[in-house]
Structure formats: structure tokens, C-alpha cells
Write an enzyme that holds these catalytic residues in place. Structure first.
Site, PDB file in Angstrom:
ATOM      1  N   SER A 188      -0.136  -2.149  -6.434  1.00 28.91           N
ATOM      2  CA  SER A 188       0.903  -1.681  -5.514  1.00 28.91           C
ATOM      3  C   SER A 188       2.221  -2.378  -5.807  1.00 28.91           C
ATOM      4  CB  SER A 188       0.491  -1.961  -4.066  1.00 28.91           C
ATOM      5  OG  SER A 188       1.548  -1.686  -3.175  1.00 28.91           O
TER       6      SER A 188
ATOM      7  N   TYR B  89      -2.477  -7.407   2.413  1.00 27.62           N
ATOM      8  CA  TYR B  89      -2.536  -6.272   1.487  1.00 27.62           C
ATOM      9  C   TYR B  89      -1.951  -6.644   0.130  1.00 27.62           C
ATOM     10  CZ  TYR B  89      -1.551  -1.621  -0.425  1.00 27.62           C
ATOM     11  OH  TYR B  89      -1.467  -0.513  -1.231  1.00 27.62           O
TER      12      TYR B  89
ATOM     13  N   LYS C 171      -3.809  -6.830  -3.619  1.00 23.60           N
ATOM     14  CA  LYS C 171      -3.340  -6.034  -4.744  1.00 23.60           C
ATOM     15  C   LYS C 171      -2.817  -6.901  -5.891  1.00 23.60           C
ATOM     16  CE  LYS C 171      -4.034  -1.749  -3.408  1.00 23.60           C
ATOM     17  NZ  LYS C 171      -4.831  -0.776  -4.201  1.00 23.60           N
TER      18      LYS C 171
END
Length: 232
Positions: free
Chosen positions: A127, A140, A144
Site C-alpha cells: 500500500s 495497517y 503492509k
């Protein structure tokens, strides 16, 4: 001559579904996801499996049923979103993000990479959040970021067989994964050199490049695809 075989995780929705819709024209595609799509695409072999659990075994069983013992390429696109202030995030939630995004990547690739033929391709999805790091994405982004570090090291191991390992880091695209961030899309567009919303089709070309014969000397790299919001 039969089409080359390709396995993709997360091909039932979002970017993964867009990739499957395009790649099925040139590849024999097997898609593995926790849930099967409500509207399956013609010519695609769908398999139910959890990337953090039984997905590798499910893929192997499906390929065996097809009479295949190897594939040319793997694409790992499955993931889960987690957004909100880190200090307010429960341990269970950030553990789930790590389990599906990072540990799921490790589990899926460890369980299927030996199926990739010499000279094949492995493409992972991370990401752009890793580089942009806005508030409310700490867990998150951490999950990633681990994918990128993993790919850099794993590329060396797979290079012994001329198999490339590369990463695509998407910017914000309005898929079910990013639904909670819809209110921030306009602000994201303003940061981009190309000022429009991102669509899943934007990731087909970059993925096809990493899968291509011409990308045989490109490995261990991360390509940010976000309309120029992150420029490096």
C-alpha cells in the site's frame, strides 16, 4: 499451446477482481479468496481458502484437479483494512490486520512459491500508505510495510531460479477495503499529479509489466501507483 497458469489471491473483489477480469484473457487463472464472488467470471477457476490458513492447500488441490503441477506466476492481492487512531485500536483488531496482511502473505507465499516455474513471476500488493503514513493508519501501514521488507529479501532467494519478486503499492482506490476512507478521497486527489480518482483498472498495466518477459531483470522493487501523490 495452452495459456500459462497464474494464481491470484483476493481475486473476488476490489483490485484483485479487476486483475482477474483482465488477465483471464491471456492466462489460465486460479483465484483463491475467503469468499467466492457473487458473479463469477467466465474462464476463471475459483477456490475458497483463507490466505492465513488453508489457501495454499486449496490451491494445490485445485491445480491437481486441473492436471497442473506448476504455475508461471503468483499474485498476492488479498488483504484487510484497519483505520482509526492507534491508541484507540484494540489489540484484537491490529492482530487481525497483521494476521491477514503480513502473516497471510508469508503463509500464502511459503505454501505456493515452490509451484512457480523457473523464470516465473511473483507480484505482491502492499500500500502507498507505507510511504505516505497518514494518521489513523499505523497498524495497517505496519502490516503492509512488512510485505515490502519481505519481498526485498525473498527476491534474493528466488533469484537463484530467475524468479522475480516485486511489489505494487496502490494509492487510495475506492474498493470495499477502503470504504471507510471515502470521505478523504477528494483530499487525496488534490495531492496527485494526475488529479482524478483511482480505479481498479489503473493497476492492470503495472501488474502486467511485472509479469512480462521484459521485466525479467527487475526484482526486489516496489512500484507506487497513485497518480503521483507520492513522488520518489
Amino acid at each position: 499451446m495452452s495459456a500459462p497458469a497464474l494464481v491470484i489471491s483476493g481475486g473476488s473483489s476490489g483490485i484483485g477482481e479487476g486483475l482477474v477480469n483482465d488477465l483471464r484473457n491471456d492466462w489460465d487463472v486460479t483465484s483463491v479468496s475467503r469468499s467466492l464472488p457473487s458473479n463469477p467470471l467466465d474462464g476463471v477457476n475459483y477456490v475458497a481458502g483463507d490466505v492465513a490458513g488453508n489457501a495454499p492447500e486449496a490451491v494445490r488441490e485445485s491445480l491437481a484437479a486441473q492436471g497442473r503441477t506448476s504455475v508461471h506466476s503468483l499474485i498476492h492481492c488479498a488483504g484487510v483494512g484497519l483505520f482509526g487512531k492507534f491508541l484507540d485500536t484494540s489489540k484484537a483488531d491490529w492482530e487481525r490486520a497483521l494476521l491477514l496482511n503480513l502473516h497471510g502473505t508469508l503463509n500464502f507465499i511459503q505454501g505456493t512459491a515452490d509451484l512457480v516455474e523457473d523464470g516465473g513471476r511473483i507480484v505482491l500488493y502492499s500500500s502507498g500508505t507505507v510511504f505516505k503514513a497518514p494518521g489513523g493508519t499505523a497498524a495497517y501501514a505496519a502490516s503492509k510495510a512488512g510485505i515490502i521488507g519481505f519481498a526485498r529479501s525473498f527476491a534474493v532467494e528466488m533469484g537463484e531460479r530467475n524468479i522475480t519478486v516485486n511489489v505494487i503499492a496502490p494509492g487510495l482506490v475506492m474498493t470495499p477495503l477502503a470504504a471507510k476512507l471515502a470521505g478523504g478521497e477528494a483530499k487525496n486527489i488534490e495531492t496527485r499529479a494526475i488529479k482524478r480518482a483511482s480505479v481498479v483498472e489503473d493497476y492492470v498495466g503495472p501488474t502486467r509489466f511485472f509479469l512480462s518477459e521484459g521485466a525479467g531483470f527487475v526484482t526486489g522493487q516496489t512500484l507506487v501507483v497513485d497518480g503521483g501523490s507520492i513522488r520518489r
